[in-house]
Design an enzyme around this catalytic site. Sequence first.
Site, PDB file in Angstrom:
ATOM      1  N   CYS A  64       0.820  -1.291   0.094  1.00 37.48           N
ATOM      2  CA  CYS A  64       0.050  -0.117  -0.151  1.00 37.48           C
ATOM      3  C   CYS A  64       0.717   1.398   0.048  1.00 37.48           C
ATOM      4  CB  CYS A  64      -0.996   0.100   1.285  1.00 37.48           C
ATOM      5  SG  CYS A  64      -2.193   1.198   0.837  1.00 37.48           S
ATOM      6  N   HIS A  81      -3.056  -5.571   2.606  1.00 36.83           N
ATOM      7  CA  HIS A  81      -2.647  -5.740   3.790  1.00 36.83           C
ATOM      8  C   HIS A  81      -3.171  -7.072   4.234  1.00 36.83           C
ATOM      9  CE1 HIS A  81      -1.767  -1.424   4.496  1.00 36.83           C
ATOM     10  NE2 HIS A  81      -2.598  -1.136   3.723  1.00 36.83           N
TER      11      HIS A  81
HETATM   12  N1  GLN Z   1      -2.227   6.885   2.683  1.00 37.80           N
HETATM   13  C1  GLN Z   1      -2.105   6.002   1.587  1.00 37.80           C
HETATM   14  C2  GLN Z   1      -3.531   6.109   1.044  1.00 37.80           C
HETATM   15  O1  GLN Z   1      -4.674   6.504   1.686  1.00 37.80           O
HETATM   16  C3  GLN Z   1      -1.872   4.578   1.841  1.00 37.80           C
HETATM   17  C4  GLN Z   1      -2.653   4.028   2.757  1.00 37.80           C
HETATM   18  C5  GLN Z   1      -2.274   2.592   3.160  1.00 37.80           C
HETATM   19  O2  GLN Z   1      -1.077   2.458   3.596  1.00 37.80           O
HETATM   20  N2  GLN Z   1      -3.153   1.747   3.643  1.00 37.80           N
HETATM   21  O3  GLN Z   1      -3.827   5.786  -0.135  1.00 37.80           O
END
Ligand code: GLN
Length: 240
Positions: free
Chosen positions: A95, A192
Amino acid sequence: MSQPIIKILHLYARDMNIYGDQGNVLTLKKRLEWYGYQPEVIEYNPGDKFPDDVDIIVGGGGQDSGQNRTQKDLLSIGPKLKQLANAGTPMLMICGMYQLFGKFFKTSSGEIIEGIDLFDIETYGKSERLIGNIITKSEEFGDIIGYENHSGQTFLGHNVATFGRVRMGAGNNLIDASEGARYHNVIGTYLHGSLLPKNPAIADFLIEKAITKKYGQFEKPTINDTIATMAHKFAMRRPR
Ligand code: GLN
């Protein structure tokens, strides 16, 4: 006799590590032990000296603020990471770190967080967050199950392959059903969960690449994988 060592670098363990991403490191560690290797986990945070010797690199997701905190340091180690990627070092970026392995992440408030341009991808933050369980399919790994939660929507350029095709959920964006990216042995993905405990084929891919690169060959011993297989099956049945 001492066992052969495999060094796992946990990139930005402090700032980029949410929704169970730590489990990816634990899974690699445990499976390496089962295969007769001695895992060494090195936590890397901004300002640390980048180790001379690493075999697998793992990075997780985080808030936009965590991405901001790590960005300057990430840009400083970017050339080193690219060199390692080109030499075949396996890496898994989830992510937020996946986004910053690309060209940039333009947040929903319009700020541009520059990435290291290892993946030919661009990410644009939107007002709608994409949240929930996600199933994708890849030719190499079959069904992949995880959990996504991101505002960024990622678009692939011509010089990068997608990691999987979305079967349930959103993935890279709401348009082309692609999920994640792949460059040499570097996997970037929105999943995740943790990802690796319930997708052991991906863990073994990273392990196999690291061991063959370092020691020339890897004869994978048979292990009892009932729990990981059950976790995969069970998670596959959960609704979005
Ligand atoms: N902050 C980033 C987004 O919202 C990554 C989010 C995350 O790693 N879950 O896209």
